[in-house]
Design a protein around this motif. Structure first.
Motif, mmCIF file in Angstrom:
data_model
loop_
_atom_site.group_PDB
_atom_site.id
_atom_site.type_symbol
_atom_site.label_atom_id
_atom_site.label_comp_id
_atom_site.label_asym_id
_atom_site.label_seq_id
_atom_site.Cartn_x
_atom_site.Cartn_y
_atom_site.Cartn_z
ATOM 1 N N LEU A 257 0.851 -1.191 0.000
ATOM 2 C CA LEU A 257 0.000 0.000 0.000
ATOM 3 C C LEU A 257 0.882 1.236 0.000
ATOM 4 O O LEU A 257 1.666 1.456 0.928
ATOM 5 N N ALA A 258 0.776 2.040 -1.032
ATOM 6 C CA ALA A 258 1.705 3.144 -1.260
ATOM 7 C C ALA A 258 1.189 4.464 -0.708
ATOM 8 O O ALA A 258 -0.011 4.755 -0.752
ATOM 9 N N VAL A 259 2.137 5.266 -0.212
ATOM 10 C CA VAL A 259 1.891 6.650 0.178
ATOM 11 C C VAL A 259 3.051 7.480 -0.361
ATOM 12 O O VAL A 259 4.221 7.149 -0.140
ATOM 13 N N ILE A 260 2.733 8.544 -1.077
ATOM 14 C CA ILE A 260 3.766 9.406 -1.640
ATOM 15 C C ILE A 260 4.278 10.343 -0.536
ATOM 16 O O ILE A 260 3.506 11.105 0.054
ATOM 17 N N LYS A 261 5.581 10.284 -0.268
ATOM 18 C CA LYS A 261 6.173 11.095 0.803
ATOM 19 C C LYS A 261 6.731 12.413 0.272
ATOM 20 O O LYS A 261 6.723 13.423 0.967
ATOM 21 N N ASP A 262 7.280 12.391 -0.928
ATOM 22 C CA ASP A 262 7.678 13.626 -1.601
ATOM 23 C C ASP A 262 7.648 13.352 -3.105
ATOM 24 O O ASP A 262 7.203 12.283 -3.533
ATOM 25 N N ALA A 263 8.129 14.298 -3.897
ATOM 26 C CA ALA A 263 7.978 14.199 -5.348
ATOM 27 C C ALA A 263 8.707 13.017 -5.959
ATOM 28 O O ALA A 263 8.450 12.658 -7.119
ATOM 29 N N HIS A 264 9.596 12.369 -5.205
ATOM 30 C CA HIS A 264 10.346 11.236 -5.752
ATOM 31 C C HIS A 264 10.346 10.010 -4.837
ATOM 32 O O HIS A 264 10.914 8.997 -5.209
ATOM 33 N N THR A 265 9.742 10.104 -3.668
ATOM 34 C CA THR A 265 9.819 9.026 -2.676
ATOM 35 C C THR A 265 8.440 8.455 -2.391
ATOM 36 O O THR A 265 7.485 9.203 -2.143
ATOM 37 N N VAL A 266 8.348 7.130 -2.405
ATOM 38 C CA VAL A 266 7.098 6.447 -2.085
ATOM 39 C C VAL A 266 7.359 5.435 -0.972
ATOM 40 O O VAL A 266 8.296 4.623 -1.062
ATOM 41 N N GLU A 267 6.533 5.499 0.039
ATOM 42 C CA GLU A 267 6.581 4.528 1.140
ATOM 43 C C GLU A 267 5.499 3.493 0.900
ATOM 44 O O GLU A 267 4.380 3.832 0.509
ATOM 45 N N TYR A 268 5.814 2.219 1.129
ATOM 46 C CA TYR A 268 4.803 1.190 0.916
ATOM 47 C C TYR A 268 4.836 0.177 2.054
ATOM 48 O O TYR A 268 5.883 -0.122 2.621
ATOM 49 N N ARG A 282 10.120 9.606 -11.761
ATOM 50 C CA ARG A 282 8.727 9.942 -12.045
ATOM 51 C C ARG A 282 7.796 9.025 -11.266
ATOM 52 O O ARG A 282 8.151 7.878 -10.960
ATOM 53 N N ILE A 283 6.597 9.521 -11.004
ATOM 54 C CA ILE A 283 5.570 8.740 -10.306
ATOM 55 C C ILE A 283 4.284 8.805 -11.121
ATOM 56 O O ILE A 283 3.883 9.880 -11.588
ATOM 57 N N LEU A 284 3.652 7.659 -11.305
ATOM 58 C CA LEU A 284 2.344 7.584 -11.971
ATOM 59 C C LEU A 284 1.296 7.169 -10.960
ATOM 60 O O LEU A 284 1.441 6.143 -10.288
ATOM 61 N N VAL A 285 0.218 7.937 -10.855
ATOM 62 C CA VAL A 285 -0.911 7.615 -9.997
ATOM 63 C C VAL A 285 -2.013 7.019 -10.865
ATOM 64 O O VAL A 285 -2.570 7.697 -11.736
ATOM 65 N N SER A 286 -2.308 5.736 -10.644
ATOM 66 C CA SER A 286 -3.341 5.054 -11.437
ATOM 67 C C SER A 286 -4.130 4.124 -10.516
ATOM 68 O O SER A 286 -4.217 2.926 -10.758
ATOM 69 N N VAL A 287 -4.682 4.704 -9.450
ATOM 70 C CA VAL A 287 -5.302 3.907 -8.385
ATOM 71 C C VAL A 287 -6.779 3.617 -8.629
ATOM 72 O O VAL A 287 -7.400 2.888 -7.849
ATOM 73 N N GLY A 288 -7.352 4.184 -9.687
ATOM 74 C CA GLY A 288 -8.742 3.873 -9.994
ATOM 75 C C GLY A 288 -9.723 4.392 -8.957
ATOM 76 O O GLY A 288 -9.463 5.378 -8.263
ATOM 77 N N GLY A 289 -10.854 3.709 -8.832
ATOM 78 C CA GLY A 289 -11.899 4.123 -7.899
ATOM 79 C C GLY A 289 -12.502 2.943 -7.186
ATOM 80 O O GLY A 289 -12.246 1.790 -7.526
ATOM 81 N N ARG A 290 -13.322 3.260 -6.204
ATOM 82 C CA ARG A 290 -14.047 2.231 -5.443
ATOM 83 C C ARG A 290 -15.510 2.650 -5.324
ATOM 84 O O ARG A 290 -15.845 3.839 -5.385
ATOM 85 N N PRO A 291 -16.419 1.680 -5.125
ATOM 86 C CA PRO A 291 -17.835 2.019 -5.020
ATOM 87 C C PRO A 291 -18.128 2.929 -3.829
ATOM 88 O O PRO A 291 -17.509 2.800 -2.772
ATOM 89 N N THR A 414 -8.145 8.258 -3.954
ATOM 90 C CA THR A 414 -6.966 9.131 -3.862
ATOM 91 C C THR A 414 -6.767 9.775 -2.499
ATOM 92 O O THR A 414 -5.753 10.453 -2.289
ATOM 93 N N ALA A 415 -7.683 9.582 -1.557
ATOM 94 C CA ALA A 415 -7.671 10.371 -0.316
ATOM 95 C C ALA A 415 -6.410 10.154 0.511
ATOM 96 O O ALA A 415 -5.877 11.098 1.109
ATOM 97 N N ALA A 416 -5.906 8.919 0.582
ATOM 98 C CA ALA A 416 -4.796 8.603 1.495
ATOM 99 C C ALA A 416 -3.461 8.434 0.789
ATOM 100 O O ALA A 416 -2.534 7.850 1.341
ATOM 101 N N LEU A 417 -3.328 8.969 -0.412
ATOM 102 C CA LEU A 417 -2.105 8.773 -1.188
ATOM 103 C C LEU A 417 -0.981 9.742 -0.819
ATOM 104 O O LEU A 417 0.162 9.534 -1.215
ATOM 105 N N GLY A 418 -1.320 10.819 -0.114
ATOM 106 C CA GLY A 418 -0.322 11.839 0.180
ATOM 107 C C GLY A 418 -0.243 12.930 -0.865
ATOM 108 O O GLY A 418 0.690 13.739 -0.865
#
Length: 532
Positions: A257-268, A282-291, A414-418
């Motif tokens: 489960l990923a959280v973006i910490k800064d423009a180049h760092t991801v914590e999982y 580079r970072i790509l956000v493609s987390v989609g959606g949930r009902p 997208t709420a908890a991605l940072g």
């Protein structure tokens, strides 16, 4: 481009009015920020002509001699013309939005398309920029997988992170995203099961003496569908592992489960709770959606489309809440499998779809035994000692349901991605703002259902957007983004607005302007493109 309101006036049974109306409605779905639609529909030819002869002079000389349906204009009184003129205007509009020529990426910048800026990493490898990877992809759905695989095949070193947060009912699944696990694929398999039930009912007339419709064995159906999905999950993992042998790039898969910490760092964080970090240019956000959950007391008793395909027990008597295509598809195949189904609809079915097609969908569902309660909303849910659910509605109580399925829309995850801490712009609905898939943080990109970049929330659109973005960033050249891709795949403009999910998912890569054809199956109605 400023928003334009296009008006279409005509009489109800005029085929040319219906055609022009469908074209403009389809255009507004492709370009919702650029096109608004107002329909002026009259019940018969005489009433339309009465209106026409009273008002056409105010639209200028070209309009003064117009005598037929439809009569179309934009803005206050900018006359377009009749059906053929309107279709031609739509083609010109689509070409103008997509741009006069393919965009070409030079040093990471889209020349000729505007809006995309150099992120500073074009053509660089990890040994040059100093990060662990060229690209981190957050989200292993259709778009993320397409982008990650394409970038790696072009030589990029990619880290793909995917983690499925359990639904409120506890459902989880594997790599592949919504379409593969809880969307297109299982829905079609359950729909096929429903169609087989309809065929069994007719089999005796064709000499099949052992034919007996009976009740579906839910456990067997569920088991085989889930086995098929798991084989697809395994296939995606295998594809990722093979890329390193086929190109200079690679894809490292992290189930975290990923959280973006800064423009180049991801914590999982993995499923055991172990936390790690990695970096990328580079970072790509493609987390989609949930009902969206059912927002009323007792709403936690309802399941969603995340759960219906993996239910351990048969759903039994089911109440579906919602009037969109997810709600109606689920109601359709459940009814086809022999379960009693009631649907609560806030206002109208399939808002934004061609109303003639919607009317036929409604008739088909009702003929299949689905009880449609239009204008009825759930106010509370309560489970009794017998396990049955009672639903209090705006028009009284409905009792005895084994399952309540909420299908009232989806929200971006997208709420908890940072993203907020990073300063990435989001829209009020949570979707990530972007231009050509690039956010306001230049090295952070986004595709798929979680972005606001004029997208249709469809699998082929996300795949095409991901592949084109990879071409732009790692291949040296590329075309426009997801919205342009959707327009290209649709051809100029469809002669009729068809079910967006079904038609584009299956036909988008090859489709030509066509007409909507209803495949009549009492279990479920699907609209597809018939090539012409």
């Amino acid at each position: 481009m400023a928003s334009t309101t296009v008006h279409v006036a005509g009489w109800t049974n005029c085929q040319f009015f219906r055609k022009a109306k469908s074209v403009i409605q389809g255009l507004s779905l492709l370009y919702p920020r650029d096109i608004a639609v107002e329909i002026h529909e009259y019940p018969d030819r005489e009433s339309f002509r009465t209106w026409l002869f009273e008002h056409r002079e105010s639209f200028g000389e070209d309009a003064s001699s117009h005598r037929s349906s439809p009569f179309c204009w934009k803005g206050e009184n900018d006359f377009i013309g009749g059906c053929d003129d309107t279709i031609e205007w739509a083609r010109e509009f689509t070409s103008a939005v997509a741009g006069p020529a393919p965009a070409v990426a030079t040093n990471g910048v889209l020349n000729g398309s505007g809006g995309m800026v150099d992120d500073g990493f074009y053509g660089q490898k990890p040994s040059q920029h100093g990060f662990d990877y060229d690209l981190i992809v957050i989200g292993g759905g259709s778009g993320g997988l397409a982008m990650g695989k394409k970038a790696a095949k072009l030589g990029a070193e990619v880290c793909l992170m995917d983690f499925v947060k359990p639904s409120p009912a506890g459902s989880t699944w594997g790599l592949g995203g919504t379409c593969v696990n809880v969307g297109c694929i299982p829905k079609k398999l359950y729909h096929t099961a429903a169609l087989l039930a309809e065929g069994v009912g007719d089999a005796v007339d064709y000499g099949w003496k052992a034919a007996d419709k009976g009740m579906v064995d839910w456990a067997t159906l569920r088991l085989n569908v889930q086995r098929h999905i798991k084989s697809l999950n395994f296939g995606y993992r295998t594809q990722l592992s093979k890329i390193k042998n086929e190109s200079e790039g690679k894809v490292d898969y992290k189930n975290g489960l990923a959280v973006i910490k800064d423009a180049h760092t991801v914590e999982y964080t993995n499923k055991r709770g172990k936390v790690a970090t990695t970096t990328a240019a580079r970072i790509l956000v493609s987390v989609g959606g949930r009902p969206k959950p059912l927002d009323c007391p007792g709403g936690e008793l309802a399941i969603s489309s995340d759960d219906i395909f993996s239910l351990e027990e048969a759903p039994g008597k089911t109440l579906v809440v919602g009037g969109g295509y997810v709600a109606l598809e689920c109601a359709g195949f459940l009814a086809g499998l022999g379960y009693e189904v009631t649907v609560l609809v806030r206002s109208i079915l399939l808002r934004g779809f061609d109303r003639e097609c919607v009317d036929r969908v409604q008739r088909s569902l009702e003929q299949a035994g689905v009880s449609l309660r239009i204008g009825v909303l759930p106010e509370s849910l309560e489970k009794g000692a017998d396990g049955k659910i009672t639903v209090q509605t705006s028009q009284g109580a409905l009792e005895g349901f084994d399952t309540v399925l909420a299908a009232t829309g989806r929200a971006p995850d997208t709420a908890a991605l940072g993203l907020d801490d990073l300063g990435v712009e989001k829209k009020p609905n949570g979707k990530v703002a972007s231009t050509h898939e690039q956010t306001n943080v230049p090295n952070v990109y986004t595709i798929g259902d979680c972005t606001f970049d004029s997208y249709l929330e469809l699998t082929p659109v996300a795949i095409q957007a991901g592949e084109l973005l990879a071409e732009r960033l790692y291949g040296g050249a590329g075309a426009g983004g997801g919205a342009a891709a959707a327009g290209d795949h649709l051809g100029a403009v469809h002669d009729a607005l068809v079910d967006k999910e079904e038609a584009l998912r299956e036909e988008a890569p090859q489709c030509l302007p066509g007409r909507a054809q209803l495949l009549r199956a009492p279990a479920l109605v699907e609209l597809r493109l018939e090539h012409v």
